[in-house]
Enzyme design. Structure first.
Site, PDB file in Angstrom:
ATOM      1  N   ASP A  43       0.823  -1.206   0.000  1.00  0.00           N
ATOM      2  CA  ASP A  43       0.000   0.000   0.000  1.00  0.00           C
ATOM      3  C   ASP A  43       0.861   1.261   0.000  1.00  0.00           C
ATOM      4  O   ASP A  43       0.551   2.249  -0.679  1.00  0.00           O
ATOM      5  CB  ASP A  43      -0.922  -0.010   1.221  1.00  0.00           C
ATOM      6  CG  ASP A  43      -2.194   0.782   1.010  1.00  0.00           C
ATOM      7  OD1 ASP A  43      -2.098   2.021   1.001  1.00  0.00           O
ATOM      8  OD2 ASP A  43      -3.266   0.176   0.842  1.00  0.00           O
TER       9      ASP A  43
ATOM     10  N   TRP B 116      -5.806   0.714  -0.014  1.00  0.00           N
ATOM     11  CA  TRP B 116      -5.806  -0.195  -1.177  1.00  0.00           C
ATOM     12  C   TRP B 116      -5.766  -1.644  -0.722  1.00  0.00           C
ATOM     13  O   TRP B 116      -6.386  -2.512  -1.335  1.00  0.00           O
ATOM     14  CB  TRP B 116      -4.634   0.128  -2.101  1.00  0.00           C
ATOM     15  CG  TRP B 116      -4.532   1.578  -2.434  1.00  0.00           C
ATOM     16  CD1 TRP B 116      -3.443   2.403  -2.284  1.00  0.00           C
ATOM     17  CD2 TRP B 116      -5.573   2.428  -2.954  1.00  0.00           C
ATOM     18  NE1 TRP B 116      -3.733   3.672  -2.670  1.00  0.00           N
ATOM     19  CE2 TRP B 116      -5.035   3.724  -3.090  1.00  0.00           C
ATOM     20  CE3 TRP B 116      -6.909   2.209  -3.319  1.00  0.00           C
ATOM     21  CZ2 TRP B 116      -5.785   4.799  -3.586  1.00  0.00           C
ATOM     22  CZ3 TRP B 116      -7.655   3.278  -3.796  1.00  0.00           C
ATOM     23  CH2 TRP B 116      -7.101   4.545  -3.929  1.00  0.00           C
ATOM     24  N   ASP B 117      -5.037  -1.930   0.364  1.00  0.00           N
ATOM     25  CA  ASP B 117      -5.042  -3.287   0.924  1.00  0.00           C
ATOM     26  C   ASP B 117      -6.446  -3.695   1.351  1.00  0.00           C
ATOM     27  O   ASP B 117      -6.876  -4.829   1.123  1.00  0.00           O
ATOM     28  CB  ASP B 117      -4.120  -3.366   2.147  1.00  0.00           C
ATOM     29  CG  ASP B 117      -2.655  -3.523   1.779  1.00  0.00           C
ATOM     30  OD1 ASP B 117      -2.373  -4.206   0.783  1.00  0.00           O
ATOM     31  OD2 ASP B 117      -1.803  -2.970   2.483  1.00  0.00           O
ATOM     32  N   LEU B 118      -7.150  -2.779   2.007  1.00  0.00           N
ATOM     33  CA  LEU B 118      -8.481  -3.101   2.512  1.00  0.00           C
ATOM     34  C   LEU B 118      -9.459  -3.343   1.368  1.00  0.00           C
ATOM     35  O   LEU B 118     -10.272  -4.278   1.408  1.00  0.00           O
ATOM     36  CB  LEU B 118      -8.977  -1.974   3.409  1.00  0.00           C
ATOM     37  CG  LEU B 118      -8.092  -1.648   4.621  1.00  0.00           C
ATOM     38  CD1 LEU B 118      -8.658  -0.476   5.403  1.00  0.00           C
ATOM     39  CD2 LEU B 118      -7.933  -2.866   5.524  1.00  0.00           C
TER      40      LEU B 118
END
Length: 412
Positions: A133, A162-164
């Site tokens: 991220d 963005w990871d989530l």
């Protein structure tokens, strides 16, 4: 029984997105089996840490999963993982990973052992290069529109957005591919990358079109709500609040409770615009904030909190996480999503279940994360189909490990 009861997903992962995806599936009732190397993988000691030194990140991202500890460098260890991933059963054969290894832990190899395998693979970028991220975010420009107004320094945000998003897209991809298998009997590999998830999101939000079609770059705006009205204000008690006037109803409610209607009307007359238009509220946010600022500076939060809530104003206080835990019942066991749980080796604190409530099955209660390797023996027997003699031999050879086995050996 929960909505995904009966589904079995095997997870080989690290970092945020894929562990989050597996945890989300587990919270909806799937049996999620995570495998790690003996001694712990990349996430075993990831910060934040509890006072004991154990990872709160591990405890958070692995709630409700089963844990297998195995020597992945050995031939026997790789064979065991392959057997677990490709074990028979109509609701099994589902593999979730961001640690794909060509020639072993990839779709081409694993599907030889189970033709209807569904494998969801997350990479860093579409070329397969590593990204996280904190590299994707600056690469796509977000830090240049984040931070104090007038500042030139890029600001990386603390939330791995963005990871989530990618983690939840892995969940939807897995469920879509599993539905396809139910209807057609065929497996497949689903590939997505963290950077593509971020790039697609920028496109969905209109940011790519904005940069292509408009001459001016979007600037930093501090805590202001882009494109409408939302601003933070310091109050007389030293606390800071955020107030929102995104919709016409929100805007009119904010003007009403602050009793600034006449002054706002005079501003509209002077500017020759209607502030009922959200774009105008954005363009003239500085002038609007100059009207509201003295109102908040003269009052404590306690002076207007009830009035704001009764009027349905969209607002909140700025808090630290510690303050939010003390003051906000939504972060406590007053919220049915939370349960006070004891995480082994860590301590007791409120732990969230899945946010969704399914009318057919309700919400599954929150579960703690397993200790590394806690389920090794059970998974070897029930999933890999090994007999007790074979399992004992693997433990004796150091190919697999569990805390119970280690304790018994130390006692002996």
């Amino acid at each position: 029984m929960t909505v995904l009861t009966g589904m079995r997903v095997v997870e080989g992962s690290a970092f945020v997105a894929v562990p989050l995806a597996g945890m989300t599936l587990a919270q909806m009732g799937a049996e999620v089996i995570r495998f790690d190397r003996i001694g712990g993988g990349l996430d075993a000691g990831r910060w934040p840490l509890a006072p004991s030194g154990d990872s709160l990140f591990w405890a958070g991202m692995n709630k409700g999963k089963k844990s297998v500890a195995v020597d992945m460098k050995s031939r026997e260890g790789r064979e065991i993982i392959t057997r677990i991933i490709t074990a028979p059963g109509p609701d099994a054969g589902l593999f979730l990973t961001n640690l794909r290894v060509r020639g072993w832990m990839d779709y081409e190899t694993l599907s030889k052992f189970r033709e209807d395998l569904v494998m969801v693979s997350l990479t860093g970028d579409r070329q397969g290069k590593p990204q996280v991220d904190y590299t994707v975010n600056p690469a796509l420009g977000i830090p240049h529109i984040t931070g104090p107004e007038g500042s030139d320094a890029p600001v990386a945000h603390a939330l791995p957005a963005w990871d989530l998003i990618a983690g939840n897209m892995c969940v939807s991809a897995m469920l879509a591919a599993e539905r396809h298998r139910l209807r057609n009997g065929t497996g497949q590999e689903v590939e997505l990358s963290l950077k593509d998830v971020a790039a697609a999101t920028l496109g969905h939000l209109g940011m790519i079109g904005d940069a292509c079609l408009n001459a001016q770059d979007r600037k930093k705006a501090g805590n202001a709500l882009y494109g409408a009205y939302g601003q933070d204000f310091l109050c007389a008690d030293g606390r800071r609040v955020m107030v929102i006037g995104l919709t016409a109803r929100q805007w009119r409610g904010l003007v009403q409770v602050t009793e600034t209607g006449e002054t706002i009307a005079a501003l509209e007359h002077a500017l020759g615009v209607s502030l009922d238009d959200e774009g105008n509220r954005w363009r003239f946010r500085t002038e609007i904030s100059d009207i509201f600022r003295p109102w908040f500076a003269a009052r404590r939060v306690a002076d207007f909190e009830r009035i704001f809530n009764d009027a349905g104003v969209t607002w909140s206080q700025f808090r630290t996480i510690r303050q939010a835990l003390r003051e906000d019942p939504d972060l406590s066991c007053d919220n049915p999503m939370f349960s006070e749980l004891t995480q082994p080796g860590v301590g007791s604190f409120p732990v969230p279940a899945h946010p969704a409530v399914f009318s057919a099955s309700g919400r599954a209660e929150a579960c703690p994360a397993p200790v590394l390797g806690a389920d090794t023996e059970e998974v070897l027997a029930d999933v890999a189909g090994l007999c007790q003699t074979e399992i004992a031999q693997l433990f004796d050879a150091g190919v697999v490990q569990s805390p119970e086995y280690a304790a018994s050996r130390n006692a002996a």
